[in-house]
Design a protein around this motif. Structure first.
Motif, PDB file in Angstrom:
ATOM      1  N   LYS A   2       0.795  -1.133   0.425  1.00  0.00           N
ATOM      2  CA  LYS A   2      -0.072  -0.174  -0.165  1.00  0.00           C
ATOM      3  C   LYS A   2       0.551   1.520  -0.150  1.00  0.00           C
ATOM      4  O   LYS A   2       2.194   1.227   0.665  1.00  0.00           O
ATOM      5  N   VAL A   3       0.414   2.129  -0.245  1.00  0.00           N
ATOM      6  CA  VAL A   3       0.690   3.997  -0.474  1.00  0.00           C
ATOM      7  C   VAL A   3       0.203   5.211  -0.124  1.00  0.00           C
ATOM      8  O   VAL A   3      -0.802   4.334  -0.566  1.00  0.00           O
ATOM      9  N   GLU A   4       0.887   5.300   1.327  1.00  0.00           N
ATOM     10  CA  GLU A   4       0.530   6.361   1.462  1.00  0.00           C
ATOM     11  C   GLU A   4       0.402   7.751   1.509  1.00  0.00           C
ATOM     12  O   GLU A   4       2.000   7.683   1.300  1.00  0.00           O
ATOM     13  N   ILE A   5      -0.004   8.590   1.036  1.00  0.00           N
ATOM     14  CA  ILE A   5       0.482   9.648   1.353  1.00  0.00           C
ATOM     15  C   ILE A   5       0.881  11.080   1.559  1.00  0.00           C
ATOM     16  O   ILE A   5      -0.275  10.715   2.598  1.00  0.00           O
ATOM     17  N   ILE A   6       1.802  11.191   2.603  1.00  0.00           N
ATOM     18  CA  ILE A   6       1.775  12.030   3.969  1.00  0.00           C
ATOM     19  C   ILE A   6       2.406  13.495   3.304  1.00  0.00           C
ATOM     20  O   ILE A   6       3.676  13.843   2.688  1.00  0.00           O
ATOM     21  N   SER A  14       5.688  12.871   1.042  1.00  0.00           N
ATOM     22  CA  SER A  14       6.327  11.624   1.031  1.00  0.00           C
ATOM     23  C   SER A  14       5.718  11.279   1.101  1.00  0.00           C
ATOM     24  O   SER A  14       3.649  11.313   0.887  1.00  0.00           O
ATOM     25  N   TYR A  15       6.130   9.349   0.966  1.00  0.00           N
ATOM     26  CA  TYR A  15       5.552   8.470   0.838  1.00  0.00           C
ATOM     27  C   TYR A  15       5.495   7.596   1.142  1.00  0.00           C
ATOM     28  O   TYR A  15       7.359   7.394   1.445  1.00  0.00           O
ATOM     29  N   LEU A  16       4.560   6.732   1.956  1.00  0.00           N
ATOM     30  CA  LEU A  16       4.750   5.724   2.767  1.00  0.00           C
ATOM     31  C   LEU A  16       4.166   4.447   2.258  1.00  0.00           C
ATOM     32  O   LEU A  16       3.543   4.178   1.491  1.00  0.00           O
ATOM     33  N   ILE A  17       5.166   3.541   1.621  1.00  0.00           N
ATOM     34  CA  ILE A  17       5.640   1.975   1.027  1.00  0.00           C
ATOM     35  C   ILE A  17       4.713   1.298   2.145  1.00  0.00           C
ATOM     36  O   ILE A  17       5.448   0.589   3.125  1.00  0.00           O
ATOM     37  N   ILE A  18       3.694   0.249   2.354  1.00  0.00           N
ATOM     38  CA  ILE A  18       3.210  -0.738   3.328  1.00  0.00           C
ATOM     39  C   ILE A  18       2.945  -2.095   3.207  1.00  0.00           C
ATOM     40  O   ILE A  18       2.279  -1.967   3.150  1.00  0.00           O
ATOM     41  N   ASP A  19       4.299  -2.640   3.852  1.00  0.00           N
ATOM     42  CA  ASP A  19       4.083  -4.098   3.276  1.00  0.00           C
ATOM     43  C   ASP A  19       3.112  -4.185   4.931  1.00  0.00           C
ATOM     44  O   ASP A  19       3.345  -3.747   5.750  1.00  0.00           O
ATOM     45  N   PRO A  30      11.390  12.163   3.221  1.00  0.00           N
ATOM     46  CA  PRO A  30      10.461  12.128   4.251  1.00  0.00           C
ATOM     47  C   PRO A  30      11.286  14.125   4.498  1.00  0.00           C
ATOM     48  O   PRO A  30      12.220  14.030   4.846  1.00  0.00           O
ATOM     49  N   SER A  31      10.125  14.811   4.080  1.00  0.00           N
ATOM     50  CA  SER A  31      10.579  16.174   4.221  1.00  0.00           C
ATOM     51  C   SER A  31      10.656  16.909   5.661  1.00  0.00           C
ATOM     52  O   SER A  31      11.688  17.564   6.700  1.00  0.00           O
ATOM     53  N   GLU A  32       9.436  16.327   6.260  1.00  0.00           N
ATOM     54  CA  GLU A  32       9.450  16.430   8.088  1.00  0.00           C
ATOM     55  C   GLU A  32       9.564  15.281   8.773  1.00  0.00           C
ATOM     56  O   GLU A  32       8.811  14.215   8.160  1.00  0.00           O
ATOM     57  N   GLY A 168       7.798  14.320  -5.829  1.00  0.00           N
ATOM     58  CA  GLY A 168       7.558  15.390  -4.755  1.00  0.00           C
ATOM     59  C   GLY A 168       6.644  16.176  -4.386  1.00  0.00           C
ATOM     60  O   GLY A 168       6.957  16.940  -3.477  1.00  0.00           O
ATOM     61  N   HIS A 169       6.240  17.477  -5.610  1.00  0.00           N
ATOM     62  CA  HIS A 169       5.074  17.975  -4.861  1.00  0.00           C
ATOM     63  C   HIS A 169       4.246  17.920  -5.617  1.00  0.00           C
ATOM     64  O   HIS A 169       3.985  17.945  -6.385  1.00  0.00           O
ATOM     65  N   GLU A 170       3.107  18.860  -5.292  1.00  0.00           N
ATOM     66  CA  GLU A 170       1.898  19.374  -5.456  1.00  0.00           C
ATOM     67  C   GLU A 170       1.752  20.117  -6.421  1.00  0.00           C
ATOM     68  O   GLU A 170       1.713  21.395  -5.987  1.00  0.00           O
ATOM     69  N   TYR A 171       2.473  20.341  -7.612  1.00  0.00           N
ATOM     70  CA  TYR A 171       2.523  21.226  -8.256  1.00  0.00           C
ATOM     71  C   TYR A 171       1.708  21.292  -9.571  1.00  0.00           C
ATOM     72  O   TYR A 171       1.411  22.100 -10.984  1.00  0.00           O
TER      73      TYR A 171
END
Length: 239
Positions: A2-6, A14-19, A30-32, A168-171
């Motif tokens: 699963k990919v979670e958009i942060i 940033s993106y979490l790729i979750i098993d 991770p920007s922050e 990497g950005h919402e552009y």
């Protein structure tokens, strides 16, 4: 997987790729740290890896705190070993990185920076492009050359067309205005802009895109040669 958009900072993703079977994750750029920590703690997920596409602060700002809290392993390009904080594993172009269910090909895509890479999770057709390929755009050329960026985008165009693009950005909305100005008769672009506006009006991400969408709509991927690409990049810098 699963990919979670942060959402991070002002307009970063940033993106979490979750098993989901093992409750383990990688985080891309991770920007922050705080929003990532909050999500992981809420879902009781262990952060195993930190994947950096390049060294700019808005892509590595959370490295140190996340590594300290979770004992995560930091991955980045071997050419950026001195520019990515807390780096543990040095990656090479065309290398396949594997750990458990996480499997990604490393593709060196210089232009925005000289050490920029992307992570292509080939089993799932997920591509994390950092600041090289945006939805309907491409990154500014800070360290590299026009030719490097043009060649890097052409590398990405060769991947399967159903590949999902996580940038990497919402552009996207701003990028769409530039594309429309230079490709006003493109029906695929006009249709995509309707979707983009709907998403942003509902405060939702326009990501992921697909490679096919970008080939059809992204003016930078539609450039046929280096000269026309370079001219478009200059125009966008002053748009």
């Amino acid at each position: 997987m699963k990919v979670e958009i942060i959402p991070c900072l002002q307009d970063n993703y940033s993106y979490l790729i979750i098993d989901e079977d093992k409750l383990e994750a990688c985080v891309v750029d991770p920007s922050e740290a705080k929003p990532i920590i909050n999500y992981l703690n809420d879902k009781n997920i262990k952060l195993k890896y930190i994947l950096n596409t390049h060294h700019h602060y808005d892509h590595i700002g959370g490295n140190t705190e996340l590594k300290k809290r979770f004992g995560s392993v930091v991955l980045g390009f071997n050419g950026d070993a001195k520019r990515i904080p807390e780096i543990d594993i040095l990656l090479k172009d065309n290398e396949n990185w594997n750990s458990g269910n996480f499997k990604a090909k490393i593709i060196h895509i210089p232009g925005h920076t000289t050490g920029h890479i992307c992570f292509y999770f080939f089993k799932e057709n997920l591509l994390f492009t950092g600041d090289t390929l945006f939805s309907l755009g491409c990154g500014r050329i800070f360290e590299g050359t026009y030719e490097q960026m043009y060649n890097s985008l052409n590398k990405l165009k060769s991947l399967p067309k159903e590949t999902k693009i996580y940038c990497g950005h919402e552009y996207t909305l701003n990028n769409s205005k530039f594309c429309l100005e230079h490709d006003s008769e493109n029906s695929s672009l006009i249709k995509k802009i309707e979707f983009i506006k709907q998403q942003r009006n509902n405060n939702l991400p326009t990501i992921p895109s697909t490679l096919q969408d970008e080939i059809d709509c992204n003016i930078f991927l539609r450039a046929n040669d280096l000269k026309s690409f370079s001219k478009l990049r200059d125009l966008k810098d002053n748009f």
